[in-house]
Design an enzyme around this catalytic site. Structure first.
Site, PDB file in Angstrom:
ATOM      1  N   HIS A  18     -11.627   1.463  -2.597  1.00 24.98           N
ATOM      2  CA  HIS A  18     -10.411   1.015  -1.917  1.00 24.98           C
ATOM      3  C   HIS A  18     -10.323  -0.511  -1.901  1.00 24.98           C
ATOM      4  O   HIS A  18     -11.294  -1.214  -2.153  1.00 24.98           O
ATOM      5  CB  HIS A  18     -10.393   1.528  -0.477  1.00 24.98           C
ATOM      6  CG  HIS A  18      -9.980   2.964  -0.347  1.00 24.98           C
ATOM      7  ND1 HIS A  18     -10.860   3.998  -0.557  1.00 24.98           N
ATOM      8  CD2 HIS A  18      -8.781   3.544  -0.057  1.00 24.98           C
ATOM      9  CE1 HIS A  18     -10.219   5.157  -0.392  1.00 24.98           C
ATOM     10  NE2 HIS A  18      -8.956   4.920  -0.087  1.00 24.98           N
ATOM     11  N   LYS A  66      -9.606  -2.405   4.007  1.00 19.66           N
ATOM     12  CA  LYS A  66      -9.853  -1.126   4.682  1.00 19.66           C
ATOM     13  C   LYS A  66     -10.972  -1.308   5.706  1.00 19.66           C
ATOM     14  O   LYS A  66     -12.004  -1.896   5.397  1.00 19.66           O
ATOM     15  CB  LYS A  66     -10.254  -0.079   3.644  1.00 19.66           C
ATOM     16  CG  LYS A  66     -10.314   1.333   4.191  1.00 19.66           C
ATOM     17  CD  LYS A  66     -10.381   2.353   3.066  1.00 19.66           C
ATOM     18  CE  LYS A  66     -10.460   3.769   3.617  1.00 19.66           C
ATOM     19  NZ  LYS A  66      -9.292   4.105   4.461  1.00 19.66           N
TER      20      LYS A  66
END
Lengths: 252, 252, 252, 252
Positions: free
Chosen positions: B136, B140
């Site tokens: 990701h 995050k």
């Protein structure tokens, strides 16, 4: 017709040696004139006019083998481990008296792996983030792999040398281990999966783009192009070279 | 010529809502007859003859919206979170009195993600090893991702249900975190890299082979095919369906 | 303690047979009671109380072997090719008189490959675009591979069955061959690379997302889990089953 | 505290220009003192003491812009296309009279793409096989991509220069197009898939190993690190540099 290079393999019955004997036999520009095992005399290397000796023996005997070669003007390509700084120093002293002779000591003959590490190191300073995923068979006892540790250390050093900031990471809650191991600040993830052999991916990312450098090693055949490159090149590189990188032509 | 399905979007000004309005507008078999925001009256849904309502609002209002739709025989496709077991139970009771009306509540509209999780779960029992890598953007805050946690739990349950042994792993020395997080015995590795959005790879391995199921989510457009599938299908599935999986035809 | 299943291998000296003998020997729930080669009598299968026969012989002998097994109430797992529609029909007629006996005829025992094809086929209708990349060793004489051709045909049929439009493609100027081969409208790209064995990637894309299903076959060990699954399952599936798919539990 | 570098952007309202304005604004060592559009006078660059001009305009005006900059001792970073050999020659003549001034003309500012091409070219001579897969959005009109064509040509030249044999390929029967396009003997495969942007993989293989160099371009943000590198470096590289490669430090 150009003459073939006369090559001898020491440690010819080991796994690497067997593969080297086969690879040299298949190369049209190389002539395998001796394949020696434990206890065979090195004298025949001289009698047979060997030009390049490939040492794939054991740490206990490699130093004597290489010194014998240098003393007789035979170039040496060495895959055996166990070359301490002290041994390397002594070898350099010896080579100073044999200025035409070359020795290559290479801990890793897989060209693809050597190139992947070099490229990752060169690229590391140009991206915001770098992480490493190494994937191996599940019989491996150490995690991360030695190659991943070395790659991470080189990547970290390259970034530090260029003054690159730490990779961004907003992680606040982490399940223990999810973000991998930190090696000099570089995250390394070790996958162990049945079916695999030895694989490594270096992921480099910046806003809008990703660069991925992946190396897959499927079997020991992968070392042979590096061994052949060493054999073909060592005669043109007098003195001591450590690491196959030194023989790669990466200027173009 | 077949008639177009009359659709309304609630929460039409949010990020998902905006994308839904555009996607419905571009679909030749759908007619967007209302795009409502906070404070707009639901009564017009009835006047306009809406057949399917898409709820992309907020947890506070979604229950009332859906109950209104069911009461008026309007099918509902719901992407809003906040549906507790209690709310779901009450909705089922209501639907028992409206046997022609369908409601889909879907926490994830990305078809590719839904399929990837399902395939990984189905395949999990047939391989010696399974590991998950999720990748990701570095903003995050949690690691692993919710999707990875859910995938790992489903994979672990599938393997336990089939009586599959733990994946082989001979690791003896581990740099802390290298082998990832263990979620019900499944190793999960979380990469955070500038440039990425949301990606997940499930690696399944057995001697001699590997199966890899990877999903890349590049942007919110990826939810729209799932929303459209929901709109087109909900009228043919009376009662409550939780999860887009229920609408996928995976028998062939 | 549960009793072990008595298994015999026919064609035990071939490459597949050798691997099967090893795999059965290593399985704790299976007992290898006979490993037969060309010319060995099948009568001993009856004397030894064999429950499952594994046929890995040649097209010329497989039909007689299987008919012998069925006549004697021995289940059969068959990896040999050469089963024409006519042969299959005759076998079904025979099985009609032996209602307790099961036969599995499987052209491909690699579970990962079977699953990858199935998943790709199931997912195909839910994406705008599907393309296939198959990668093999450079000694392969045909391009695309048989597996890629079969996958493409199944994917194309699934999309046609669901009424999916052709994948978008604005290509106006193409260097001959750049866009690959078209198999029922699905683009297939064949890579031939030294170092590789047999690999296939199905790429499925829609706006904002990608699903990738990749299978790597590294060596013939990959067939063994499928063979073992066949052996363990065939006794519970009376009648004829063609394709390992039929034995996979993919409902959960 | 070190002084900030004064930067001006020409073509500031275009897509690239808008991104450049944002990136420069966010960089702590750079000061954006002018953002000019069509029709704005260049005289203010002198008045404002601009040190580096970034030209992201159009082929028609870039030459006059750059000549103005050089005449006034302003370094120039140029992303605009349209620099013919003739224009470049004239620029070099001008620079010969301004020996302190630097100009960078870069057709591609994506660092990852520049690095990927360079690494692939360097590695090409060390592997038996090289093939290229480029993957783009389905609105692209040409196949292969310009980057793939250029990479293939460079790879082919590097192999030819090193006397490397053609990649092995035993293909006898080929479905038309399966093996891709041949660019100077290098196979190039073009995938067009909804959801993708611009991606390229160079696969290099030898017996037992594979090296993969992949670049993903997700959006135009990827050009900004290259633009910033150009701005920061151009002042230290008097004369004309074509290609961002020239500014990368790849020796370590």
């Amino acid at each position: 017709m150009s003459e073939m290079l006369k090559v001898a393999v020491l440690g010819a019955k080991g796994r690497m040696g067997t593969a080297a004997v086969a690879a040299i036999g298949a190369a049209q520009d190389l002539e395998l004139v001796a394949a020696l095992g434990r206890g065979d005399s090195l004298d025949q290397l001289v009698k047979l006019g060997v030009q390049v000796m490939v040492d794939l023996t054991v740490p206990d005997s490699t130093e004597a083998n290489v010194r014998f070669a240098v003393d007789h003007g035979i170039h040496a390509v060495v895959g055996t481990t166990g070359w301490s700084a002290e041994r390397l120093g002594a070898l350099e002293s010896l080579l100073a008296h044999h200025r035409q002779t070359g020795v290559l000591i290479a801990p890793n003959f897989a060209l693809g792996s050597v190139l992947a590490t070099r490229f990752a190191t060169q690229a590391a300073r140009y991206f915001d983030s770098v992480e490493i995923i190494e994937l191996h068979h599940p019989r491996k006892v150490d995690a991360p792999s030695g190659t991943a540790l070395r790659t991470a250390a080189l990547v970290a050093a390259a970034r530090a040398g260029a003054g690159v900031a730490d990779a961004p990471d907003a992680t606040e809650t982490e399940l223990d281990g999810a973000r991998g191991a930190s090696v000099d600040g570089i995250r390394v993830h070790s996958v162990r999966l049945a079916g695999l052999v030895a694989h490594q991916e270096v992921l480099l990312g910046s806003p809008g783009e990703q660069l991925t450098i992946r190396h897959d090693s499927f079997n020991h055949e992968s070392f042979m192009p590096g061994v052949l490159l060493g054999i073909r090149t060592v005669g043109t590189r007098p003195g001591l070279t450590v690491g196959l990188d030194g023989y790669l032509d990466l200027e173009s």
